[in-house]
Design an enzyme around this catalytic site. Structure first.
Site, PDB file in Angstrom:
ATOM      1  N   GLU A 111      60.602  47.308  23.074  1.00 25.29           N
ATOM      2  CA  GLU A 111      61.965  46.785  23.106  1.00 25.29           C
ATOM      3  C   GLU A 111      61.963  45.267  23.038  1.00 25.29           C
ATOM      4  O   GLU A 111      62.875  44.657  22.477  1.00 25.29           O
ATOM      5  CB  GLU A 111      62.693  47.262  24.369  1.00 25.29           C
ATOM      6  CG  GLU A 111      64.195  47.018  24.333  1.00 25.29           C
ATOM      7  CD  GLU A 111      64.937  47.748  25.437  1.00 25.29           C
ATOM      8  OE1 GLU A 111      65.264  48.933  25.253  1.00 25.29           O
ATOM      9  OE2 GLU A 111      65.161  47.142  26.502  1.00 25.29           O
ATOM     10  N   HIS A 149      39.887  64.606  25.169  1.00 23.44           N
ATOM     11  CA  HIS A 149      40.082  65.970  24.705  1.00 23.44           C
ATOM     12  C   HIS A 149      41.382  66.074  23.903  1.00 23.44           C
ATOM     13  O   HIS A 149      41.863  67.174  23.646  1.00 23.44           O
ATOM     14  CB  HIS A 149      40.115  66.919  25.903  1.00 23.44           C
ATOM     15  CG  HIS A 149      38.856  66.873  26.700  1.00 23.44           C
ATOM     16  ND1 HIS A 149      37.759  67.648  26.406  1.00 23.44           N
ATOM     17  CD2 HIS A 149      38.494  66.111  27.762  1.00 23.44           C
ATOM     18  CE1 HIS A 149      36.785  67.384  27.256  1.00 23.44           C
ATOM     19  NE2 HIS A 149      37.204  66.457  28.095  1.00 23.44           N
ATOM     20  N   LYS A 162      73.827  52.630  20.710  1.00 23.45           N
ATOM     21  CA  LYS A 162      74.907  53.014  21.623  1.00 23.45           C
ATOM     22  C   LYS A 162      76.251  53.037  20.897  1.00 23.45           C
ATOM     23  O   LYS A 162      77.072  53.939  21.101  1.00 23.45           O
ATOM     24  CB  LYS A 162      74.956  52.042  22.803  1.00 23.45           C
ATOM     25  CG  LYS A 162      73.772  52.159  23.759  1.00 23.45           C
ATOM     26  CD  LYS A 162      73.873  51.143  24.882  1.00 23.45           C
ATOM     27  CE  LYS A 162      72.698  51.266  25.845  1.00 23.45           C
ATOM     28  NZ  LYS A 162      72.771  50.254  26.925  1.00 23.45           N
TER      29      LYS A 162
END
Length: 529
Positions: free
Chosen positions: A327, A356, A460
């Site tokens: 950000e 793994h 937004k």
């Protein structure tokens, strides 16, 4: 030609740096820069450090919003540029400690007894920072309150969490974190939680705490908490971004409720801040870290950062850093307004789990990343069982770290290694402050604004537009009951030129709103009320 062990040792000696004041070491020996890189970057880094000095002094650092950037003052209030700010920060720290003590000593209780759990409702930095600290420093056998987090607006996730908490809501403290009180995810979580309290026959206000702007006009949450006489209200400030708020009440209150040593956390952050103010890059761990990022990504973020902490308690660190780094550094424009598309992608899990999972690709796949290993020297508190003669589980963990570091280096994969002596509140504070400062310095090197987030705001606004379109679609269907419309007809009726989004919204309505049905398959499907 591969370097010999002797050559590697010589390189390690030159590029391994210890910083005793904050218990940290930085190893750049597995980066492939030549001997001229650090001298070449000394001047631009010195300028970046100077720019950070002005930022800490209170110069406007976020011109888009006309704001100072002052998260460094949170752990050293004396640095704040006015007496009023210094007093407010110190008071907030003291108020957090006093409030947590009143909960622990049962001077403040819920409707059904002393508080045993805390539910933190927030999003982004208002959740990731506190979650990271809780996971890194909490212990189920020692925590004074069990802390839970509601950090999304997913109804199923909300139901699962509130379902677990429902029997004990009368002994659960709710901490709502939002500067304005209108952040949708946080507001939705608060509304859903309040409804659960009503179903349980409990008064929400008697269990609620707010962390918000102390501003009647700017914060609906502040107005509500005051009007309904919530248990307490703690400040947020507009000069602290969510991703750098963990050493404010945002992070301190949940940690203090859990019983974590918040003074130690602040002390570690302060010690690291002091060390990372050094004007000599070689004496400044954040400068070294930022230079490592700059070199590995060629100053353009051409490689991803893979964060590999070899400690279960640091499992959430990569998620926390995703927001802090991405950000802050993911920007389209530089400070001159030129299109640069800067950024460093961050991902990671923990060692040795990663061995793994995706270490196979890191070693043998595309060379499009650099790794940041985080090493905690002390394996555990107390004695260890030998899993083999003379070997403990901690020995294996350290062996896996060093082995993976070597295996990557053999394939010319670059890495940085950070080490701390043990995982204490002080050490966690150091790590938080180290990466905050590295982000700021790197941003100065590449000339971007690390402290705004226009992309987040754009998302937004787009979501708000979508929800308004959904309301028009639903209203049209209900005005014409029994009449079927395809996406094109609905788009026209809703005054939208975007039938794709209309189709997806109609799909959602048919799956979730009683009375709305879908007929047919594919994009030719119709919808009716």
């Amino acid at each position: 030609m591969k370097p010999t062990p002797s050559q590697r040792w010589t390189r390690f000696q030159a590029r391994y740096h210890e910083f005793p004041a904050c218990g940290l070491s930085v190893d750049l020996s597995r980066l492939d820069f030549d001997d001229g890189f650090l001298p070449q970057m000394a001047r631009p880094m010195t300028k970046a450090i100077e720019a950070m000095r002005w930022l800490e002094a209170g110069e406007e650092a976020n011109p888009d919003e006309g704001r100072m950037v002052g998260h460094y003052w949170l752990r050293h209030p004396a640095l704040a540029p006015s007496p009023e700010l210094r007093e407010a920060i110190a008071a907030a720290i003291e108020d957090v400690a006093t409030f947590a003590e009143s909960i622990h000593e049962e001077r403040l209780v819920g409707e059904r007894g002393s508080f045993q759990q805390a539910l933190v409702i927030g999003i982004g930095g208002s959740a990731l920072g506190p979650q990271f600290v809780a996971g890194a420093l909490g212990h189920p056998m020692r925590d004074k309150l069990a802390v839970h987090f509601m950090d999304n607006t997913d109804p199923d996730g909300i139901d699962r969490l509130l379902g677990r908490l429902f029997p004990s809501l009368g002994r659960t403290l709710v901490v709502v974190i939002s500067k304005s009180g209108t952040t949708p995810e946080t507001r939705n979580g608060m509304v859903e939680t309040e409804a659960a309290y009503r179903r349980a026959g409990l008064a929400f206000a008697r269990h609620a705490v707010a962390i918000t702007l102390f501003d009647e006009e700017a914060s609906a949450l502040y107005r509500r908490a005051r009007a309904e006489r919530w248990l307490a209200t703690f400040p947020m400030w507009d000069w602290v971004g969510g991703r750098t708020s963990v050493t404010s009440a945002v992070g301190l209150l949940p940690a203090a409720l859990q019983g974590i040593d918040t003074a130690g956390l602040l002390a570690g952050a302060k010690a690291c801040d002091e060390t990372t103010r050094a004007t000599d890059p070689l004496a400044n761990p954040a400068a070294l870290l930022a230079l490592g990022w700059y070199h590995a990504g060629e100053g353009r973020g051409t490689r991803d950062m893979v964060v590999l902490p070899y400690k279960d308690r640091l499992e959430l660190f990569s998620r926390y850093l995703q927001q802090l780094v991405m950000e802050s550094l993911g920007k389209e424009l530089d400070l001159s307004g030129r299109i640069v598309h800067q950024g460093i992608a961050v991902y990671g899990n923990k060692g040795s789990t990663d061995q793994h999972a995706y270490i196979q690709q890191l070693r043998d796949g595309p060379n499009d990343f650099f790794a940041v290993f985080i090493r905690v020297l002390r394996a555990r508190t107390g004695d260890s069982v030998e899993v083999e003669p003379g070997v403990t589980s901690g020995d294996y963990l350290n062996g896996f770290l060093l082995g993976t570091r070597s295996a990557l280096h053999e394939r010319e994969r670059q890495s940085i290694t950070l080490s701390v002596p043990e995982l204490t509140p002080f050490a966690v504070g150091v790590l938080i402050a180290l990466f905050e400062r590295a982000v700021g310095l790197y941003a100065q090197l590449v000339q971007i604004n690390a402290y705004h987030q226009p992309g987040v705001q754009a998302g937004k606004k787009a979501a708000d537009t979508v929800l308004k379109l959904q309301a028009r679609i639903l209203a049209h269907l209900r005005r014409h009951p029994g009449q079927a419309f395809d996406a094109g007809a609905l788009a026209s009726a809703a005054e939208s030129d975007d039938p794709e989004t209309v189709f997806l919204l109609a799909q959602h309505l048919a799956a979730n709103v009683p009375g709305i049905r879908r007929t047919g398959t594919g994009t030719s499907a119709t919808f009716a009320a």
